[in-house]
Design a protein around this motif. Structure first.
Motif, PDB file in Angstrom:
ATOM      1  N   ILE A  89      -4.115  10.941   2.586  1.00 52.53           N
ATOM      2  CA  ILE A  89      -4.539   9.641   2.573  1.00 52.53           C
ATOM      3  C   ILE A  89      -5.065   9.410   1.459  1.00 52.53           C
ATOM      4  N   ILE A  90      -4.489   8.296   0.659  1.00 53.36           N
ATOM      5  CA  ILE A  90      -4.821   7.730  -0.591  1.00 53.36           C
ATOM      6  C   ILE A  90      -6.131   6.666  -0.377  1.00 53.36           C
ATOM      7  N   ILE A  91      -7.212   6.885  -1.227  1.00 49.10           N
ATOM      8  CA  ILE A  91      -8.219   6.148  -0.970  1.00 49.10           C
ATOM      9  C   ILE A  91      -8.568   5.586  -2.569  1.00 49.10           C
ATOM     10  N   THR A  92      -8.577   4.198  -2.447  1.00 48.95           N
ATOM     11  CA  THR A  92      -8.765   3.598  -3.976  1.00 48.95           C
ATOM     12  C   THR A  92      -9.033   2.282  -3.891  1.00 48.95           C
ATOM     13  N   ALA A  93      -9.536   1.777  -5.084  1.00 51.02           N
ATOM     14  CA  ALA A  93      -9.985   0.243  -5.317  1.00 51.02           C
ATOM     15  C   ALA A  93      -8.728  -0.421  -5.609  1.00 51.02           C
ATOM     16  N   ARG A  94      -7.660   0.237  -5.751  1.00 51.53           N
ATOM     17  CA  ARG A  94      -6.301  -0.674  -6.020  1.00 51.53           C
ATOM     18  C   ARG A  94      -5.869  -1.389  -4.998  1.00 51.53           C
ATOM     19  N   TYR A  95      -5.532  -2.672  -5.205  1.00 52.57           N
ATOM     20  CA  TYR A  95      -4.986  -3.551  -3.926  1.00 52.57           C
ATOM     21  C   TYR A  95      -3.782  -3.760  -4.181  1.00 52.57           C
TER      22      TYR A  95
END
Length: 221
Positions: free
Chosen positions: A76-82
């Motif tokens: 699961i990728i968790i990031t601030a990139r929208y």
């Protein structure tokens, strides 16, 4: 259930580690890809939570490295990139889900369980209520078979409704779905604004105000 968390932000990493432990997950937390490589060699993890901006490289490159080596651990990728392009690239590289920051720990735990169910062939990721259909993996939503354009906040809010259609949801739970655990720092009218926007896109009667309790997504038009 053993989870590997690769996150270089100290506060987010500690919050996720403690919060997931309270939700019956055991978390090994590392801050660099080099450490994650060593941990993956010596442990059998049920899933990996992967940040993208890391001090020793980009998380997408690390994901591609894993898949090229035939490592099938759910990720699961968790990031601030929208950006849509980033989500698409992550899914094409082999991610199983994609969660943007800030996030709710309850939602993170729910997504972990959903990924593990899918790994075992026990559930679909698609959320459906009446004529609304949402795919959280691709972040796409349709109503009556036609695509609906949603902002990231609108998407999170509708996803929270679709996870419990026909049930009353409190303002607090919906704000947490919108803002994660930083909900106390947001404007008091944020939820009302996004409820208004969703009603314009879904129909004014689709989301019902339950006075004194919260809101409810009606299952049929």
């Amino acid at each position: 259930m053993k989870i590997l968390l690769l996150e270089d932000d100290a506060l987010l990493g500690e919050c996720a580690r403690v919060g997931l432990a309270q939700r019956e997950f055991s978390v090994d937390w590392v801050t660099e890809m080099a450490s994650a490589r060593r941990m993956l060699q010596g442990h059998d993890y049920a899933c990996m939570l992967l940040d993208l901006g890391l001090p020793d490289g980009d998380g997408l490159g690390f994901l591609k490295e894993l898949r090229d080596a035939d490592n099938t651990i759910p990720v699961i990728i968790i990031t601030a990139r929208y950006e849509v392009e980033e989500r698409i690239k992550g899914l094409e590289y082999g991610a199983d889900d994609y969660l943007t920051k800030p996030y709710s720990l309850d939602e993170l735990a729910a997504r972990l369980r959903a990924v593990l169910r899918r790994r075992d062939g026990r559930a679909s990721n698609i959320l459906i209520s009446g004529n609304i259909r949402m795919d959280p993996l691709t972040m796409t939503t349709q109503m009556d078979g036609r695509d609906i354009e949603l902002s990231p906040m609108e998407f999170r809010l509708l996803r929270a409704f679709l996870q419990q259609p026909g049930k009353i949801q409190t303002r607090e739970s919906l704000l947490q779905a919108l803002c994660g655990d930083d909900m106390e720092e947001v404007a008091s009218n944020l939820l009302d604004v996004h409820i208004h926007h969703l009603r314009k896109k879904l129909g004014s009667e689709r989301i019902k105000t339950v006075r004194g309790l919260g809101y409810m997504l009606l299952q049929e038009d």
